[in-house]
Scaffold this motif. Structure first.
Motif, short mmCIF file in Angstrom:
data_model
loop_
_atom_site.label_atom_id
_atom_site.label_comp_id
_atom_site.label_asym_id
_atom_site.label_seq_id
_atom_site.Cartn_x
_atom_site.Cartn_y
_atom_site.Cartn_z
N LEU A 232 35.99 15.13 58.76
CA LEU A 232 35.86 15.43 57.33
C LEU A 232 34.46 15.09 56.82
CD1 LEU A 232 39.36 14.32 56.01
CD2 LEU A 232 38.60 16.56 56.82
N ARG A 233 33.86 14.03 57.34
CA ARG A 233 32.47 13.72 56.96
C ARG A 233 31.54 14.85 57.41
NH1 ARG A 233 33.87 8.44 58.53
NH2 ARG A 233 32.89 8.73 60.58
N TYR A 234 31.78 15.35 58.62
CA TYR A 234 30.97 16.47 59.12
C TYR A 234 31.10 17.69 58.21
CZ TYR A 234 30.01 20.70 61.81
OH TYR A 234 29.57 21.93 62.20
N LEU A 235 32.33 18.03 57.84
CA LEU A 235 32.54 19.20 56.99
C LEU A 235 31.88 19.02 55.62
CD1 LEU A 235 36.27 20.01 57.87
CD2 LEU A 235 34.23 21.27 58.60
N GLU A 236 31.96 17.82 55.08
CA GLU A 236 31.31 17.56 53.80
C GLU A 236 29.79 17.64 53.92
OE1 GLU A 236 32.53 17.20 50.70
OE2 GLU A 236 34.47 17.76 51.58
N THR A 237 29.27 17.19 55.06
CA THR A 237 27.82 17.30 55.29
C THR A 237 27.40 18.77 55.35
OG1 THR A 237 27.74 15.21 56.49
CG2 THR A 237 25.95 16.76 56.90
N MET A 238 28.20 19.58 56.05
CA MET A 238 27.89 21.01 56.13
C MET A 238 27.94 21.66 54.74
SD MET A 238 27.12 21.51 59.24
CE MET A 238 27.07 23.30 59.35
N LYS A 239 28.90 21.26 53.94
CA LYS A 239 28.98 21.80 52.58
C LYS A 239 27.75 21.42 51.77
CE LYS A 239 32.75 21.13 50.29
NZ LYS A 239 33.91 20.38 49.77
N SER A 240 27.27 20.20 51.96
CA SER A 240 26.11 19.75 51.19
C SER A 240 24.85 20.52 51.56
CB SER A 240 25.89 18.25 51.41
OG SER A 240 25.45 17.98 52.73
N CYS A 241 24.84 21.12 52.75
CA CYS A 241 23.69 21.92 53.18
C CYS A 241 23.74 23.34 52.61
CB CYS A 241 23.63 21.99 54.71
SG CYS A 241 23.35 20.39 55.50
N GLY A 242 24.86 23.70 52.02
CA GLY A 242 24.99 25.03 51.43
C GLY A 242 25.72 25.99 52.34
N ARG A 243 26.60 26.77 51.76
CA ARG A 243 27.41 27.71 52.54
C ARG A 243 26.56 28.88 53.04
NH1 ARG A 243 31.47 31.53 50.11
NH2 ARG A 243 30.46 32.78 51.69
N PRO A 244 26.92 29.48 54.19
CA PRO A 244 26.24 30.70 54.63
C PRO A 244 26.46 31.83 53.63
CG PRO A 244 27.51 29.70 56.42
CD PRO A 244 27.91 28.99 55.16
N GLY A 245 25.66 32.87 53.77
CA GLY A 245 25.73 33.96 52.81
C GLY A 245 26.93 34.86 52.95
N GLY A 246 27.50 34.96 54.16
CA GLY A 246 28.63 35.85 54.38
C GLY A 246 29.89 35.08 54.71
N LEU A 247 30.74 35.70 55.52
CA LEU A 247 31.94 35.03 55.99
C LEU A 247 31.56 33.81 56.82
CD1 LEU A 247 33.84 38.22 57.19
CD2 LEU A 247 34.59 36.77 55.29
N PHE A 248 32.33 32.74 56.68
CA PHE A 248 32.13 31.58 57.55
C PHE A 248 33.43 30.78 57.61
CE2 PHE A 248 31.51 29.69 53.45
CZ PHE A 248 31.81 28.34 53.58
N VAL A 249 33.52 29.92 58.61
CA VAL A 249 34.75 29.19 58.89
C VAL A 249 34.49 27.69 58.86
CG1 VAL A 249 36.68 28.88 60.49
CG2 VAL A 249 35.47 31.08 60.40
N ALA A 250 35.34 26.97 58.14
CA ALA A 250 35.37 25.51 58.23
C ALA A 250 36.54 25.16 59.15
CB ALA A 250 35.57 24.89 56.85
N GLY A 251 36.23 24.59 60.30
CA GLY A 251 37.26 24.27 61.28
C GLY A 251 37.82 22.88 61.06
N THR A 252 39.14 22.79 60.84
CA THR A 252 39.78 21.49 60.66
C THR A 252 40.40 21.00 61.96
OG1 THR A 252 41.88 22.48 59.96
CG2 THR A 252 40.26 22.00 58.24
N ASN A 253 39.97 21.54 63.08
CA ASN A 253 40.55 21.19 64.37
C ASN A 253 39.85 19.98 64.99
OD1 ASN A 253 38.61 23.60 64.41
ND2 ASN A 253 38.37 22.85 66.51
N LEU A 254 40.67 19.03 65.43
CA LEU A 254 40.16 17.88 66.18
C LEU A 254 39.90 18.29 67.62
CD1 LEU A 254 42.65 15.19 64.82
CD2 LEU A 254 40.23 15.44 64.20
N THR A 255 38.96 17.59 68.27
CA THR A 255 38.57 17.95 69.64
C THR A 255 38.57 16.70 70.51
OG1 THR A 255 37.15 19.70 68.74
CG2 THR A 255 36.80 19.06 71.05
#
Length: 323
Positions: A232-255
């Motif tokens: 979730l910290r990673y996803l929030e960091t990506m959001k803070s960098c700004g969304r891409p211009g087109g379609l994009f995916v936020a993956g909530t999958n653990l690895t």
């Protein structure tokens, strides 16, 4: 080919739940004119892993160590690989019925397979063939003429240029006029007016140059961690960098990683994921679609149907009506 792998009985009561099978057509009419990349769309990560083949060889793209272990100790290695490779329990039709509209299709050609048989892959190969699965999706769309799917074709292990051309020909033949050609991202109303229901993203540059029916690869935010809070910290960091211009995916999958697997020999990806779904779902419910820099678009997850994930992602579209 036989030996399809099934997950535990925790999903046995999910197959009749299809309240979201026509969710796009039942959206508020104000949302019919919102471009797809500003809507909230549920997706499945590694869509086809519900049908991994117990008898399949290990993917040739996996590490040399894993290849050697599989050759030396197949009775030990294979079951471990399988239980950490399965990310979905519902089949592709059941996922579509559940409301999933982004399908993550990792396509491969087995060296040991026949010339034109393409499979899906996630560490091992699937029993399902690509052509059969695309046909199944097309038949579902014919029964749901106002639903739209995004097919993310990627990986392409072992595909030559000839096999890429064969695959693209299959896509064109199966979906025909349902395909939305590459261009400005459309709204639902525009797609409906044209009778189009399928956007195919295709992560092969040379194929993109030859076929206007293919869209560029869709960015996927992958946290690559076993820890929910780190993801979730990673996803929030990506959001803070700004969304891409087109379609994009936020993956909530653990690895998983090797250290985790060795420390939890009796676990599986399912056992690791399910206890964390409430926290992941809470994060999903906090998101907002739209054009803003911190907005989300497609949100993808593992084990679709195990909780309220799909409904939560769809419900985010109501926030667009608050503007």
């Amino acid at each position: 080919m036989g030996g399809q792998v099934s997950t535990s009985s925790s999903f046995s009561n999910l197959r009749c739940r299809n309240a979201n099978e026509d969710w796009m057509s039942t959206l508020c009419p104000r949302l019919w004119d919102v471009p797809l990349h500003h809507l909230s769309i549920p997706g499945s990560h590694d869509t086809m892993t519900y049908c991994l083949n117990k008898k399949s060889p290990i993917s040739h793209e996996e590490s040399r160590l894993l290849q050697l272990l599989n050759k030396a100790f197949p009775c030990i290695t294979r079951p471990i690989v399988l239980k950490w490779s399965i990310t979905q329990a519902l089949d592709v039709t059941e996922q579509l019925d559940a409301g999933v509209r982004y399908l993550d299709l990792r396509i491969a050609h087995m060296l040991e397979g026949s010339e034109k048989n393409l499979h899906f892959v996630h560490m091992v190969y699937t029993t399902a063939l690509v052509e059969d699965t695309l046909t199944e999706i097309s038949e579902w769309l014919e029964r749901h003429p106002r639903e739209v799917v995004i097919l993310a074709c990627r990986n392409f292990e072992g595909l030559t240029e000839d096999l890429h051309e064969y695959l693209v020909a299959c896509i064109k033949n199966i979906f025909g006029d349902m395909l939305c050609p590459r261009g400005e991202l459309p709204t639902l109303r525009q797609l409906w007016s044209r009778g189009q229901q399928v956007i195919v993203s295709y992560e092969d540059e040379s194929s993109l140059g030859r076929h206007c029916e293919l869209w560029p690869g869709i960015p996927y935010w992958w946290g690559n961690t076993v820890k929910t809070e780190a993801l979730l910290r990673y996803l929030e960091t990506m959001k803070s960098c700004g969304r891409p211009g087109g379609l994009f995916v936020a993956g909530t999958n653990l690895t998983e990683n090797l250290q985790y697997v060795l420390a939890h020999p009796s676990e599986s990806l399912e056992k690791m994921t399910l206890p964390n779904l409430p926290r992941l779902s809470a994060w999903v419910r906090e998101q907002r679609p739209g054009p803003g820099s911190r907005c989300t678009n497609v949100i993808a997850g593992d084990f679709i149907g195990a909780d309220s994930f799909v409904g939560d992602v769809i419900a985010l579209n109501q926030k667009l009506l608050w503007c």
